[in-house]
Design an enzyme around this catalytic site. Sequence first.
Site, PDB file in Angstrom:
ATOM      1  N   SER A 122       0.820  -1.219   0.000  1.00  0.00           N
ATOM      2  CA  SER A 122       0.000   0.000   0.000  1.00  0.00           C
ATOM      3  C   SER A 122       0.851   1.265   0.000  1.00  0.00           C
ATOM      4  O   SER A 122       1.972   1.281   0.521  1.00  0.00           O
ATOM      5  CB  SER A 122      -0.892   0.025   1.244  1.00  0.00           C
ATOM      6  OG  SER A 122      -1.681  -1.124   1.301  1.00  0.00           O
ATOM      7  N   GLU A 123       0.267   2.309  -0.577  1.00  0.00           N
ATOM      8  CA  GLU A 123       0.889   3.636  -0.574  1.00  0.00           C
ATOM      9  C   GLU A 123      -0.181   4.661  -0.203  1.00  0.00           C
ATOM     10  O   GLU A 123      -1.375   4.338  -0.245  1.00  0.00           O
ATOM     11  CB  GLU A 123       1.473   3.939  -1.966  1.00  0.00           C
ATOM     12  CG  GLU A 123       2.591   2.971  -2.333  1.00  0.00           C
ATOM     13  CD  GLU A 123       3.270   3.291  -3.663  1.00  0.00           C
ATOM     14  OE1 GLU A 123       2.794   4.201  -4.382  1.00  0.00           O
ATOM     15  OE2 GLU A 123       4.274   2.627  -3.964  1.00  0.00           O
ATOM     16  N   GLY A 127      -4.474   2.074  -2.433  1.00  0.00           N
ATOM     17  CA  GLY A 127      -4.892   1.088  -1.441  1.00  0.00           C
ATOM     18  C   GLY A 127      -5.529  -0.093  -2.140  1.00  0.00           C
ATOM     19  O   GLY A 127      -4.831  -1.022  -2.579  1.00  0.00           O
ATOM     20  N   SER A 128      -6.871  -0.057  -2.311  1.00  0.00           N
ATOM     21  CA  SER A 128      -7.547  -1.153  -3.015  1.00  0.00           C
ATOM     22  C   SER A 128      -6.998  -1.300  -4.428  1.00  0.00           C
ATOM     23  O   SER A 128      -6.833  -2.413  -4.940  1.00  0.00           O
ATOM     24  CB  SER A 128      -9.056  -0.879  -3.087  1.00  0.00           C
ATOM     25  OG  SER A 128      -9.589  -0.749  -1.786  1.00  0.00           O
ATOM     26  N   TRP A 152       1.150   2.366   5.914  1.00  0.00           N
ATOM     27  CA  TRP A 152       0.548   1.350   6.773  1.00  0.00           C
ATOM     28  C   TRP A 152       1.276   0.007   6.738  1.00  0.00           C
ATOM     29  O   TRP A 152       0.667  -1.038   6.465  1.00  0.00           O
ATOM     30  CB  TRP A 152      -0.903   1.107   6.356  1.00  0.00           C
ATOM     31  CG  TRP A 152      -1.760   2.308   6.465  1.00  0.00           C
ATOM     32  CD1 TRP A 152      -1.794   3.189   7.504  1.00  0.00           C
ATOM     33  CD2 TRP A 152      -2.742   2.772   5.523  1.00  0.00           C
ATOM     34  NE1 TRP A 152      -2.721   4.162   7.251  1.00  0.00           N
ATOM     35  CE2 TRP A 152      -3.315   3.927   6.057  1.00  0.00           C
ATOM     36  CE3 TRP A 152      -3.182   2.299   4.287  1.00  0.00           C
ATOM     37  CZ2 TRP A 152      -4.308   4.635   5.389  1.00  0.00           C
ATOM     38  CZ3 TRP A 152      -4.168   3.005   3.618  1.00  0.00           C
ATOM     39  CH2 TRP A 152      -4.721   4.153   4.168  1.00  0.00           C
ATOM     40  N   GLU A 362      -5.775  -6.146   4.073  1.00  0.00           N
ATOM     41  CA  GLU A 362      -5.638  -7.288   3.137  1.00  0.00           C
ATOM     42  C   GLU A 362      -6.879  -7.421   2.257  1.00  0.00           C
ATOM     43  O   GLU A 362      -7.327  -8.539   1.945  1.00  0.00           O
ATOM     44  CB  GLU A 362      -5.269  -8.570   3.882  1.00  0.00           C
ATOM     45  CG  GLU A 362      -3.925  -8.398   4.600  1.00  0.00           C
ATOM     46  CD  GLU A 362      -3.176  -9.667   4.887  1.00  0.00           C
ATOM     47  OE1 GLU A 362      -3.423 -10.683   4.215  1.00  0.00           O
ATOM     48  OE2 GLU A 362      -2.319  -9.624   5.789  1.00  0.00           O
TER      49      GLU A 362
HETATM   50  C1  LIG Z   1      -4.066  -1.333  10.567  1.00  0.00           C
HETATM   51  C2  LIG Z   1      -3.709  -1.503   9.125  1.00  0.00           C
HETATM   52  C3  LIG Z   1      -2.626  -2.292   8.781  1.00  0.00           C
HETATM   53  C4  LIG Z   1      -2.266  -2.429   7.444  1.00  0.00           C
HETATM   54  N1  LIG Z   1      -1.144  -3.183   7.124  1.00  0.00           N
HETATM   55  C5  LIG Z   1      -0.726  -3.198   5.841  1.00  0.00           C
HETATM   56  C6  LIG Z   1       0.511  -3.860   5.505  1.00  0.00           C
HETATM   57  O1  LIG Z   1       1.180  -4.467   6.350  1.00  0.00           O
HETATM   58  N2  LIG Z   1       0.944  -3.799   4.220  1.00  0.00           N
HETATM   59  C7  LIG Z   1       0.245  -3.139   3.249  1.00  0.00           C
HETATM   60  O2  LIG Z   1       0.693  -3.134   2.100  1.00  0.00           O
HETATM   61  N3  LIG Z   1      -0.942  -2.531   3.537  1.00  0.00           N
HETATM   62  C8  LIG Z   1      -1.428  -2.528   4.804  1.00  0.00           C
HETATM   63  N4  LIG Z   1      -2.602  -1.891   5.107  1.00  0.00           N
HETATM   64  C9  LIG Z   1      -3.342  -1.214   4.042  1.00  0.00           C
HETATM   65  C10 LIG Z   1      -4.654  -1.914   3.696  1.00  0.00           C
HETATM   66  O3  LIG Z   1      -4.415  -3.087   3.000  1.00  0.00           O
HETATM   67  C11 LIG Z   1      -5.531  -0.898   2.951  1.00  0.00           C
HETATM   68  O4  LIG Z   1      -6.001   0.022   3.927  1.00  0.00           O
HETATM   69  C12 LIG Z   1      -6.694  -1.547   2.241  1.00  0.00           C
HETATM   70  O5  LIG Z   1      -6.255  -2.322   1.164  1.00  0.00           O
HETATM   71  C13 LIG Z   1      -7.698  -0.500   1.703  1.00  0.00           C
HETATM   72  O6  LIG Z   1      -7.064   0.536   1.024  1.00  0.00           O
HETATM   73  P1  LIG Z   1      -7.388   2.060   1.420  1.00  0.00           P
HETATM   74  O7  LIG Z   1      -7.329   2.141   2.893  1.00  0.00           O
HETATM   75  O8  LIG Z   1      -6.516   2.944   0.642  1.00  0.00           O
HETATM   76  O9  LIG Z   1      -8.899   2.281   1.013  1.00  0.00           O
HETATM   77  P2  LIG Z   1      -9.440   2.705  -0.437  1.00  0.00           P
HETATM   78  O10 LIG Z   1      -8.922   1.776  -1.456  1.00  0.00           O
HETATM   79  O11 LIG Z   1      -9.217   4.148  -0.635  1.00  0.00           O
HETATM   80  O12 LIG Z   1     -10.996   2.430  -0.254  1.00  0.00           O
HETATM   81  C14 LIG Z   1     -11.882   3.352   0.372  1.00  0.00           C
HETATM   82  C15 LIG Z   1     -13.288   2.728   0.304  1.00  0.00           C
HETATM   83  O13 LIG Z   1     -13.654   2.560  -1.078  1.00  0.00           O
HETATM   84  C16 LIG Z   1     -14.010   1.202  -1.305  1.00  0.00           C
HETATM   85  N5  LIG Z   1     -13.601   0.798  -2.659  1.00  0.00           N
HETATM   86  C17 LIG Z   1     -12.410   0.988  -3.274  1.00  0.00           C
HETATM   87  N6  LIG Z   1     -12.409   0.447  -4.487  1.00  0.00           N
HETATM   88  C18 LIG Z   1     -13.640  -0.119  -4.668  1.00  0.00           C
HETATM   89  C19 LIG Z   1     -14.265  -0.850  -5.704  1.00  0.00           C
HETATM   90  N7  LIG Z   1     -13.624  -1.147  -6.838  1.00  0.00           N
HETATM   91  N8  LIG Z   1     -15.536  -1.268  -5.522  1.00  0.00           N
HETATM   92  C20 LIG Z   1     -16.211  -0.974  -4.367  1.00  0.00           C
HETATM   93  N9  LIG Z   1     -15.669  -0.298  -3.338  1.00  0.00           N
HETATM   94  C21 LIG Z   1     -14.386   0.109  -3.487  1.00  0.00           C
HETATM   95  C22 LIG Z   1     -13.240   0.418  -0.253  1.00  0.00           C
HETATM   96  O14 LIG Z   1     -13.821  -0.857  -0.031  1.00  0.00           O
HETATM   97  C23 LIG Z   1     -13.350   1.345   0.952  1.00  0.00           C
HETATM   98  O15 LIG Z   1     -14.595   1.152   1.560  1.00  0.00           O
HETATM   99  C24 LIG Z   1      -3.004  -1.769   6.437  1.00  0.00           C
HETATM  100  C25 LIG Z   1      -4.114  -0.994   6.793  1.00  0.00           C
HETATM  101  C26 LIG Z   1      -4.456  -0.851   8.112  1.00  0.00           C
HETATM  102  C27 LIG Z   1      -5.647   0.012   8.452  1.00  0.00           C
END
Ligand SMILES: Cc1cc2nc3c(=O)[nH]c(=O)nc-3n(C[C@H](O)[C@H](O)[C@H](O)COP(=O)(O)OP(=O)(O)OC[C@H]3O[C@@H](n4cnc5c(N)ncnc54)[C@H](O)[C@@H]3O)c2cc1C
Length: 378
Positions: A122-123, A127-128, A152, A362
């Site tokens: 992640s960056e 994220g997603s 994160w 994840e």
């Molecule tokens: C405590 C914690 C630990 C973590 N540890 C790690 C780690 O060790 N390594 C690492 O790489 N990452 C890590 N992460 C990152 C984590 O994997 C991401 O937070 C997660 O993948 C979601 O990305 P985002 O937070 O940017 O949300 P976003 O992608 O910005 O999403 C925001 C909202 O939009 C929704 N959304 C996005 N795209 C779609 C779509 N196509 N269809 C429907 N809804 C959508 C999402 O479901 C969410 O509800 C961690 C996060 C946390 C909170």
Amino acid sequence: MTPEQQQIRELAREFAENELRPNAEHWDREGKLPRDVVAKLGELGFLGMLLPEEFDGLGLDTTTYLVALEEIARGDASVAVAMSVHNSLPTQMIRAQGSDAQKERWLKPMARGEMLGAFSLSEPDSGSDAASLTAQARKVDGGWVLNGAKAWVTNGGFGDVVVAMARTDTADDRRGAKGIGAFIVPTSTEGYIVGKKEDKMGQRASETVGVAFQEMFIPDDQLLGEPGMGFIYALQGLNGGRLGIGAIALGIAQAALEHAVAYAGERRQFGAAIKDFQGMQFKLANMATRIAASRALLHQAGDARESGGNAVQMASMAKLFASETAMFVTTEAIQVFGGYGYMKEYPVERLFRDAKVTEIYEGTSEIQRTVIARELYR
Ligand SMILES: Cc1cc2nc3c(=O)[nH]c(=O)nc-3n(C[C@H](O)[C@H](O)[C@H](O)COP(=O)(O)OP(=O)(O)OC[C@H]3O[C@@H](n4cnc5c(N)ncnc54)[C@H](O)[C@@H]3O)c2cc1C
């Protein structure tokens, strides 16, 4: 459960009861874990559960690992997530894609718990949509120079070695999933800058940090597999990782149910224990039923991974169902406790906070549903 699974479960439960549960509240308040907890997990073999014995691992199957992880999470979800990330992501990626020399160099100390692993995909702006990551890896003589900001990273400063994804091919037509490399990065590397430690809602003792790569040189022998395949390797890792998160969610839910059952037996209102009211019985029954269904689905997904079934869809289903169960059960547990459930001195408040992130990291619940639906059309 097989006799081996029962044995591992007892070992994990004893450790969690004696070493984790009594400290979970304190670690949550402090927002950090003592490093010796990791060493103890290593001594038990819990940091090499899925690695073969030739790499000093226990060589266990996925479901047995999930059984242990549930027990650890029942004791403390923060410890469980450190264990899950280490076992499911960096070690499995190195095992699957590493050269013999890389396996020898990294897997053995990781399995013994001398090195704790992390995973950095992640960056801040990706994220997603992780394939849109922008951290750069520039080819130079003898290696790569990495620059960029990662977000994160669980175990990102507390841990010793990170498998980090960065873009190895910057040509516009190669953006997206292709052209990303996976690098083995010791956290002691010059240019690996640990940023702010996140102040989180739950799983507070687990370390989550931002990391910057600043002109960070990584030698060629720390590139995993092919330069353009890192994103694919990361997704393969996440398929296993999601099962680990499902097991953490299950452990949190199980702990909340046990607290709710005990409290409902003790708390008296209207001249009776509240467990004798049908309204309470229905709540406890729903909680127990969803937990049993989550466990069955999770173990089925673990078995599918071992036997080559549709492990991708099953892993997403298990993670989705178990994490939503954890939110349901912890919310109901607070209700069973009434006003006391809202107070920090009772453990269900922490369990509720710990549960939420299992629906996010994840792969969010929305992304799990996307994966499950996509697999229906394959
Ligand atoms: C405590 C914690 C630990 C973590 N540890 C790690 C780690 O060790 N390594 C690492 O790489 N990452 C890590 N992460 C990152 C984590 O994997 C991401 O937070 C997660 O993948 C979601 O990305 P985002 O937070 O940017 O949300 P976003 O992608 O910005 O999403 C925001 C909202 O939009 C929704 N959304 C996005 N795209 C779609 C779509 N196509 N269809 C429907 N809804 C959508 C999402 O479901 C969410 O509800 C961690 C996060 C946390 C909170």
